[in-house]
Design an enzyme around this catalytic site. Structure first.
Site, PDB file in Angstrom:
ATOM      1  N   HIS A 120       0.731  -1.082  -0.036  1.00  0.00           N
ATOM      2  CA  HIS A 120      -0.271   0.219   0.243  1.00  0.00           C
ATOM      3  C   HIS A 120       0.842   1.426  -0.384  1.00  0.00           C
ATOM      4  CE1 HIS A 120      -3.782  -2.453   2.037  1.00  0.00           C
ATOM      5  NE2 HIS A 120      -3.381  -2.572   0.748  1.00  0.00           N
ATOM      6  N   THR A 194      -3.361  -8.922  10.878  1.00  0.00           N
ATOM      7  CA  THR A 194      -4.358  -8.020   9.613  1.00  0.00           C
ATOM      8  C   THR A 194      -5.215  -9.244   9.699  1.00  0.00           C
ATOM      9  OG1 THR A 194      -4.486  -8.677   6.716  1.00  0.00           O
ATOM     10  CG2 THR A 194      -2.499 -10.079   8.661  1.00  0.00           C
ATOM     11  N   SER A 195      -6.298  -8.722   9.133  1.00  0.00           N
ATOM     12  CA  SER A 195      -8.168  -9.997   9.077  1.00  0.00           C
ATOM     13  C   SER A 195      -8.147 -10.708   7.814  1.00  0.00           C
ATOM     14  CB  SER A 195      -8.963  -8.341   9.192  1.00  0.00           C
ATOM     15  OG  SER A 195      -8.884  -7.938   7.691  1.00  0.00           O
ATOM     16  N   ASN A 219      -3.458 -12.399  15.600  1.00  0.00           N
ATOM     17  CA  ASN A 219      -4.286 -12.095  14.603  1.00  0.00           C
ATOM     18  C   ASN A 219      -5.305 -12.085  16.106  1.00  0.00           C
ATOM     19  OD1 ASN A 219      -5.032  -9.458  13.402  1.00  0.00           O
ATOM     20  ND2 ASN A 219      -7.013 -10.188  13.028  1.00  0.00           N
TER      21      ASN A 219
END
Ligand code: ZN
Length: 249
Positions: A120, A194-195, A219
């Site tokens: 990103h 992270t999902s 997570n």
């Protein structure tokens, strides 16, 4: 909660790591999409990182520069989770470090910039939407501090934005290709904080599983990949990673 590290993890030699917002929350950087995330609480904040709104509205850009200034002033520091991944690289067991984060904290912790794949982008650089000129964020923020509410490109005069991937923008194809290659060539895919719900993160887990890698999920909340994982860890990242990645000697 603190089971022994399985042999296949201790013996893994090509670990592909994917990190998300969860690894940076201990450094004081808010999770944008989580249950208490910035965008969850204030959906309007998402406009600040949506290309169409950003280009159309000088007020959105003014607010964006103030937000970037605030982040630089906060000067977030890497934490124990980041340090554990530096140690993994030192052990020679890191295949790639893919991150959804834009904060640069992996490099700040000491991970080799060449090993960090920022899907990103990064908030430490600015890029011109017109000519593509890239410069340091610090230089643009110095202009903001000197009174420019929305500094323009010094080369062509067009709009500047952080070198991060906004909604409405394509991911960098070369970065995605490197991530895909690493996921297909690892013995363990380790997803941290992270999902696993946003593309391409979830797709990378699929690629790794398809290539026969073991999957580890660290997570706080459940992910759609937990049932496919060989190991799911809910323990805080700052203690989980040093424990999971220690080499027995
Ligand atoms: Zn330009």
């Amino acid at each position: 909660m603190t089971d022994a590290v399985p042999d296949w993890l201790a013996e893994a030699r090509r670990i592909c790591v994917l990190t998300g917002a969860g690894i940076s929350t201990d450094s004081g950087i808010p999770d944008y999409r989580g249950p208490n995330g910035v965008w969850t609480r204030d959906p309007d904040a998402e406009k600040l990182v949506t290309l169409g709104f950003y280009l159309a509205d000088p007020e959105i850009r003014r607010r964006s520069w103030l937000m970037r200034q605030a982040l630089q002033d906060a000067d977030p520091q890497p934490n124990a989770g980041h340090a554990a991944l530096v140690e993994l690289e030192r052990q020679g067991r890191l295949r790639a470090l893919v991150t959804q984060n834009i904060d640069g904290l992996h490099q700040a912790a000491g991970s080799s910039p060449a090993r960090v794949l920022e899907i990103h982008g990064t908030v430490h650089e600015v890029v011109c939407v017109g000519c593509g000129d890239r410069t340091a964020m610090s230089g643009a923020l110095a202009r903001v501090a000197a009174g420019e509410s929305d500094p323009a490109c010094m080369v062509c005069g067009d709009v500047l934005k952080s070198a991060t991937v906004y909604f409405g923008q394509m991911l960098d194809e070369l970065v995605v290709a490197s991530c895909t290659a690493a996921a297909a060539d690892c013995d363990v895919f380790l997803a941290v904080g992270t999902s696993l719900q946003v593309w391409p993160a979830a797709g990378l887990a699929d690629i790794a599983l398809g290539a026969g890698a073991r999957l580890v999920v660290v997570n706080a909340q459940p992910t759609p990949y937990d049932h496919l994982a060989d190991l799911v860890v809910r323990e805080p990242i700052g203690t989980a990673l040093p424990r999971l990645l220690a080499t027995p000697d």
